[in-house]
Scaffold this motif. Structure first.
Motif, PDB file in Angstrom:
ATOM      1  N   PHE A 250      -2.262   3.173  -9.921  1.00 52.80           N
ATOM      2  CA  PHE A 250      -2.752   4.471 -10.636  1.00 52.80           C
ATOM      3  C   PHE A 250      -4.175   4.805 -10.468  1.00 52.80           C
ATOM      4  O   PHE A 250      -4.696   5.362 -11.284  1.00 52.80           O
ATOM      5  CB  PHE A 250      -2.240   3.974 -12.178  1.00 52.80           C
ATOM      6  CG  PHE A 250      -0.824   3.834 -12.386  1.00 52.80           C
ATOM      7  CD1 PHE A 250       0.109   4.850 -11.909  1.00 52.80           C
ATOM      8  CD2 PHE A 250      -0.287   2.682 -13.043  1.00 52.80           C
ATOM      9  CE1 PHE A 250       1.526   4.603 -12.166  1.00 52.80           C
ATOM     10  CE2 PHE A 250       0.843   2.552 -13.476  1.00 52.80           C
ATOM     11  CZ  PHE A 250       2.021   3.490 -12.761  1.00 52.80           C
ATOM     12  N   PHE A 251      -4.617   4.611  -9.294  1.00 52.88           N
ATOM     13  CA  PHE A 251      -6.067   4.887  -9.149  1.00 52.88           C
ATOM     14  C   PHE A 251      -6.331   6.460  -9.427  1.00 52.88           C
ATOM     15  O   PHE A 251      -7.210   6.714  -9.917  1.00 52.88           O
ATOM     16  CB  PHE A 251      -6.261   4.630  -7.446  1.00 52.88           C
ATOM     17  CG  PHE A 251      -6.956   5.512  -6.938  1.00 52.88           C
ATOM     18  CD1 PHE A 251      -8.455   5.440  -6.946  1.00 52.88           C
ATOM     19  CD2 PHE A 251      -6.650   6.684  -6.039  1.00 52.88           C
ATOM     20  CE1 PHE A 251      -9.492   6.219  -6.184  1.00 52.88           C
ATOM     21  CE2 PHE A 251      -7.723   7.620  -5.409  1.00 52.88           C
ATOM     22  CZ  PHE A 251      -9.024   7.127  -5.595  1.00 52.88           C
ATOM     23  N   ASN A 252      -4.993   7.226  -8.865  1.00 56.84           N
ATOM     24  CA  ASN A 252      -5.445   8.954  -9.064  1.00 56.84           C
ATOM     25  C   ASN A 252      -5.440   9.180 -10.527  1.00 56.84           C
ATOM     26  O   ASN A 252      -6.253  10.061 -11.080  1.00 56.84           O
ATOM     27  CB  ASN A 252      -4.178   9.636  -8.662  1.00 56.84           C
ATOM     28  CG  ASN A 252      -4.505   9.695  -6.819  1.00 56.84           C
ATOM     29  OD1 ASN A 252      -5.630   9.925  -6.491  1.00 56.84           O
ATOM     30  ND2 ASN A 252      -3.549   9.607  -6.197  1.00 56.84           N
ATOM     31  N   ARG A 253      -4.654   8.550 -11.394  1.00 51.09           N
ATOM     32  CA  ARG A 253      -4.721   8.913 -12.828  1.00 51.09           C
ATOM     33  C   ARG A 253      -6.068   8.574 -13.524  1.00 51.09           C
ATOM     34  O   ARG A 253      -6.554   9.006 -14.238  1.00 51.09           O
ATOM     35  CB  ARG A 253      -3.520   8.155 -13.565  1.00 51.09           C
ATOM     36  CG  ARG A 253      -2.224   8.669 -13.177  1.00 51.09           C
ATOM     37  CD  ARG A 253      -1.168   8.382 -13.880  1.00 51.09           C
ATOM     38  NE  ARG A 253       0.212   8.393 -13.090  1.00 51.09           N
ATOM     39  CZ  ARG A 253       1.337   8.196 -13.597  1.00 51.09           C
ATOM     40  NH1 ARG A 253       1.437   7.634 -14.864  1.00 51.09           N
ATOM     41  NH2 ARG A 253       2.273   8.093 -12.932  1.00 51.09           N
ATOM     42  N   ILE A 254      -6.483   7.255 -13.035  1.00 48.35           N
ATOM     43  CA  ILE A 254      -7.803   6.793 -13.604  1.00 48.35           C
ATOM     44  C   ILE A 254      -8.852   7.726 -13.240  1.00 48.35           C
ATOM     45  O   ILE A 254      -9.939   7.894 -13.922  1.00 48.35           O
ATOM     46  CB  ILE A 254      -8.064   5.481 -12.932  1.00 48.35           C
ATOM     47  CG1 ILE A 254      -6.896   4.305 -13.524  1.00 48.35           C
ATOM     48  CG2 ILE A 254      -9.347   4.892 -13.510  1.00 48.35           C
ATOM     49  CD1 ILE A 254      -6.835   2.868 -13.021  1.00 48.35           C
ATOM     50  N   GLU A 255      -8.607   8.037 -12.041  1.00 43.93           N
ATOM     51  CA  GLU A 255      -9.699   8.857 -11.598  1.00 43.93           C
ATOM     52  C   GLU A 255     -10.050  10.214 -12.339  1.00 43.93           C
ATOM     53  O   GLU A 255     -10.870  10.604 -12.476  1.00 43.93           O
ATOM     54  CB  GLU A 255      -9.442   9.230 -10.067  1.00 43.93           C
ATOM     55  CG  GLU A 255     -10.317  10.118  -9.133  1.00 43.93           C
ATOM     56  CD  GLU A 255     -11.353   9.556  -8.329  1.00 43.93           C
ATOM     57  OE1 GLU A 255     -11.659   9.857  -7.281  1.00 43.93           O
ATOM     58  OE2 GLU A 255     -11.948   8.363  -8.781  1.00 43.93           O
TER      59      GLU A 255
ATOM     60  N   ILE B 109       0.821  -1.201  -0.051  1.00 44.53           N
ATOM     61  CA  ILE B 109       0.165  -0.039  -0.224  1.00 44.53           C
ATOM     62  C   ILE B 109       0.920   1.312   0.076  1.00 44.53           C
ATOM     63  O   ILE B 109       0.577   2.380  -0.579  1.00 44.53           O
ATOM     64  CB  ILE B 109      -1.063  -0.033   1.321  1.00 44.53           C
ATOM     65  CG1 ILE B 109      -1.894  -1.007   1.076  1.00 44.53           C
ATOM     66  CG2 ILE B 109      -1.644   1.447   1.407  1.00 44.53           C
ATOM     67  CD1 ILE B 109      -2.795  -1.265  -0.041  1.00 44.53           C
ATOM     68  N   ASP B 110       2.004   1.197   0.728  1.00 47.45           N
ATOM     69  CA  ASP B 110       2.831   2.377   0.824  1.00 47.45           C
ATOM     70  C   ASP B 110       3.556   2.823  -0.609  1.00 47.45           C
ATOM     71  O   ASP B 110       3.302   3.571  -1.073  1.00 47.45           O
ATOM     72  CB  ASP B 110       4.059   2.012   1.728  1.00 47.45           C
ATOM     73  CG  ASP B 110       3.702   2.422   3.169  1.00 47.45           C
ATOM     74  OD1 ASP B 110       2.767   3.096   3.362  1.00 47.45           O
ATOM     75  OD2 ASP B 110       4.565   1.782   4.041  1.00 47.45           O
ATOM     76  N   SER B 111       3.796   1.503  -1.321  1.00 47.73           N
ATOM     77  CA  SER B 111       4.172   1.705  -2.583  1.00 47.73           C
ATOM     78  C   SER B 111       3.251   2.373  -3.580  1.00 47.73           C
ATOM     79  O   SER B 111       3.336   3.154  -4.539  1.00 47.73           O
ATOM     80  CB  SER B 111       4.975   0.448  -3.298  1.00 47.73           C
ATOM     81  OG  SER B 111       5.727  -0.021  -2.494  1.00 47.73           O
ATOM     82  N   ALA B 112       1.765   1.727  -3.524  1.00 45.75           N
ATOM     83  CA  ALA B 112       0.928   2.140  -4.344  1.00 45.75           C
ATOM     84  C   ALA B 112       0.307   3.719  -4.129  1.00 45.75           C
ATOM     85  O   ALA B 112       0.206   4.307  -5.114  1.00 45.75           O
ATOM     86  CB  ALA B 112      -0.324   1.244  -4.061  1.00 45.75           C
ATOM     87  N   ILE B 113       0.614   4.015  -3.023  1.00 47.84           N
ATOM     88  CA  ILE B 113       0.425   5.427  -2.724  1.00 47.84           C
ATOM     89  C   ILE B 113       1.238   6.300  -3.629  1.00 47.84           C
ATOM     90  O   ILE B 113       0.895   7.380  -4.019  1.00 47.84           O
ATOM     91  CB  ILE B 113       0.560   5.953  -1.206  1.00 47.84           C
ATOM     92  CG1 ILE B 113      -0.650   4.932  -0.435  1.00 47.84           C
ATOM     93  CG2 ILE B 113       0.375   7.210  -1.011  1.00 47.84           C
ATOM     94  CD1 ILE B 113      -0.496   5.004   1.041  1.00 47.84           C
ATOM     95  N   GLN B 114       2.465   5.966  -3.510  1.00 49.52           N
ATOM     96  CA  GLN B 114       3.480   6.603  -4.069  1.00 49.52           C
ATOM     97  C   GLN B 114       3.662   6.284  -5.852  1.00 49.52           C
ATOM     98  O   GLN B 114       4.648   6.706  -6.288  1.00 49.52           O
ATOM     99  CB  GLN B 114       5.047   6.359  -3.499  1.00 49.52           C
ATOM    100  CG  GLN B 114       5.294   6.695  -2.026  1.00 49.52           C
ATOM    101  CD  GLN B 114       6.259   6.011  -1.502  1.00 49.52           C
ATOM    102  OE1 GLN B 114       7.094   5.402  -1.928  1.00 49.52           O
ATOM    103  NE2 GLN B 114       6.284   6.278  -0.173  1.00 49.52           N
ATOM    104  N   GLU B 115       2.599   5.662  -6.133  1.00 49.81           N
ATOM    105  CA  GLU B 115       2.557   5.198  -7.512  1.00 49.81           C
ATOM    106  C   GLU B 115       3.857   4.461  -7.911  1.00 49.81           C
ATOM    107  O   GLU B 115       4.196   4.540  -9.332  1.00 49.81           O
ATOM    108  CB  GLU B 115       2.251   6.245  -8.512  1.00 49.81           C
ATOM    109  CG  GLU B 115       0.823   7.214  -8.049  1.00 49.81           C
ATOM    110  CD  GLU B 115       0.424   8.000  -9.196  1.00 49.81           C
ATOM    111  OE1 GLU B 115       1.265   8.414 -10.164  1.00 49.81           O
ATOM    112  OE2 GLU B 115      -0.743   8.556  -9.310  1.00 49.81           O
ATOM    113  N   ASP B 116       4.455   3.613  -7.007  1.00 53.06           N
ATOM    114  CA  ASP B 116       5.480   2.973  -7.460  1.00 53.06           C
ATOM    115  C   ASP B 116       5.052   1.504  -7.981  1.00 53.06           C
ATOM    116  O   ASP B 116       5.178   0.503  -7.098  1.00 53.06           O
ATOM    117  CB  ASP B 116       6.369   2.771  -5.922  1.00 53.06           C
ATOM    118  CG  ASP B 116       7.878   2.110  -6.494  1.00 53.06           C
ATOM    119  OD1 ASP B 116       7.981   1.530  -7.791  1.00 53.06           O
ATOM    120  OD2 ASP B 116       8.644   2.309  -5.639  1.00 53.06           O
ATOM    121  N   LEU B 117       4.740   1.542  -9.151  1.00 51.29           N
ATOM    122  CA  LEU B 117       4.232   0.202  -9.724  1.00 51.29           C
ATOM    123  C   LEU B 117       5.306  -1.071  -9.620  1.00 51.29           C
ATOM    124  O   LEU B 117       4.890  -2.205  -9.221  1.00 51.29           O
ATOM    125  CB  LEU B 117       3.556   0.208 -11.116  1.00 51.29           C
ATOM    126  CG  LEU B 117       2.877  -1.013 -11.637  1.00 51.29           C
ATOM    127  CD1 LEU B 117       1.699  -1.233 -10.809  1.00 51.29           C
ATOM    128  CD2 LEU B 117       2.506  -0.589 -13.086  1.00 51.29           C
TER     129      LEU B 117
END
Ligand SMILES: [Zn+2]
Length: 377
Positions: free
Chosen positions: A361-366, A255-263
């Protein structure tokens, strides 16, 4: 390998000093014994598996011991102590109200209150899970509790103090048992391991303690399970495998990585999980649980539903603060759908990776969907 004796039984404390993590209870009880300030009724409350029944039995034993030690512990050698240890004493009557909660069960217990102890000074009645007694059983018990004979002592134990009616509470000396700290559990497990000539990796005991979540009883039963399938060494990896659990560290990291968009990190963590022998389905299930915990940790009111230790709870709260509600909800939805889709997927790894990528990439999709909506308007 010889049959491993269940350590919960083998290492049950024989003195108050051996009780783990409840020194406040032990010292108060010892004080009362020393000053001869005995109550007719005790209420031991606290979470399951933290030593309530163990302390109740110890108190019962010491009350009838013929040679109480200076430290107010039972001698464990006199005839009374031996009878207690062999479950052959007539002076201790136990009732598990979880399975015997009717008024008939209570009546047969009350019946025995009338008879004086055969040997020793006291007759001790231990009622476990007392909050589960039926109303009529409670009422029958209350009469006895109001006017007990001088030799009768009641020790009630419960995990749910708030369910005990005030008339009972007011007649009891109340002892609050605490969840056992991880460090105390680890120390106890390492002591047992040393006595049993078992080698262990410290991290293995750590994970057992964390999973036991403050309950020594649970820690010991996990410990026994691991030991019986090990070759004399308790390894961290085999503990995780044996419990078929995924270390929550993976989820925190992911989750930490996802928040930072570190795929890249998200995918690498996922493959680390797979390399450790876990199926994508188990991984996704764990991820759902982690996200649910984050959702609960977002609100003070739902935080109480999080049944983890205080330190772990704090970690969930901290991570929850770093995420938005819409991130958690969207991720729950994504992972849930992936878990359902997994059953029909030709490649379960790709299905999981797609869900993880969308989560990252939740934010970008949003943003994209916002743009689409604006364009349509
Ligand atoms: Zn004794």
């Amino acid at each position: 390998m010889s049959q491993f004796v269940v350590s919960a039984r083998k290492y049950r404390p024989k003195t108050f000093d051996e009780v783990v993590g409840q020194s406040h209870v032990a010292s108060t009880l010892k004080n009362a014994l020393q000053k001869d300030q005995l109550a007719h009724a005790y209420l031991f409350t606290g979470p399951h598996g933290v030593g309530k029944t163990t302390c109740a039995r110890l108190l019962a034993k010491v009350l009838n011991c013929q040679n109480i030690t200076e430290g107010q512990n039972p001698c464990n050698t006199c005839s009374s102590c031996e009878a207690f240890s062999n479950s052959a004493s007539f002076n201790i009557i136990e009732l598990d109200a979880a399975s015997n909660n009717s008024v008939e069960h209570m009546r047969s217990l009350i019946e025995q209150v009338r008879f004086q102890p055969q040997e020793g000074k006291y007759k001790i009645f231990i009622i476990d899970e007392v909050h589960m007694l039926s109303t009529s059983a409670f009422n029958a018990f209350l009469k006895t509790l109001e006017e007990p004979p001088s030799y009768a002592i009641f020790i009630l134990a419960t995990t749910e103090k708030h369910k005990i009616i005030p008339t009972i509470l007011s007649r009891c000396q109340i002892y609050d048992f605490k969840r056992i700290q991880n460090n105390d559990i680890i120390e106890q497990l390492s002591n047992i391991a040393e006595k049993e000539n078992l080698k262990y990796e410290p991290e293995a005991l750590n994970i057992i303690a964390e999973k036991a979540d403050g309950a020594m009883r649970d820690a010991l039963s996990i410990f026994d399970r691991i030991v019986s399938s090990s070759n004399g060494t308790i390894e961290y990896k085999s503990v995780l495998e044996n419990l078929n659990i995924l270390d929550y560290e993976y989820y925190f990291k992911m989750i930490d990585s996802a928040i930072q968009e570190d795929l890249a990190s998200v995918i690498l963590h996922f493959h680390e999980v797979l390399n450790n022998g876990f199926e994508p389905a188990i991984f996704l299930k764990g991820m759902l649980e982690h996200l649910r915990k984050l959702l609960l940790a977002k609100n003070e009111k739902t935080l109480s539903l999080l049944t983890v230790g205080p330190e772990l709870k704090e970690r969930y709260v901290n991570q929850a603060m770093l995420t938005s509600s819409s991130f958690v909800l969207t991720s729950l939805n994504l992972i849930n759908n992936a878990e359902i889709a997994l059953q029909r997927a030709s490649n379960k790894i790709i299905t999981s990776e797609i869900a993880l990528s969308k989560m990252t990439f939740f934010n970008r999709i949003e943003d994209l969907s916002k743009k689409k909506r604006t364009a349509l308007n």
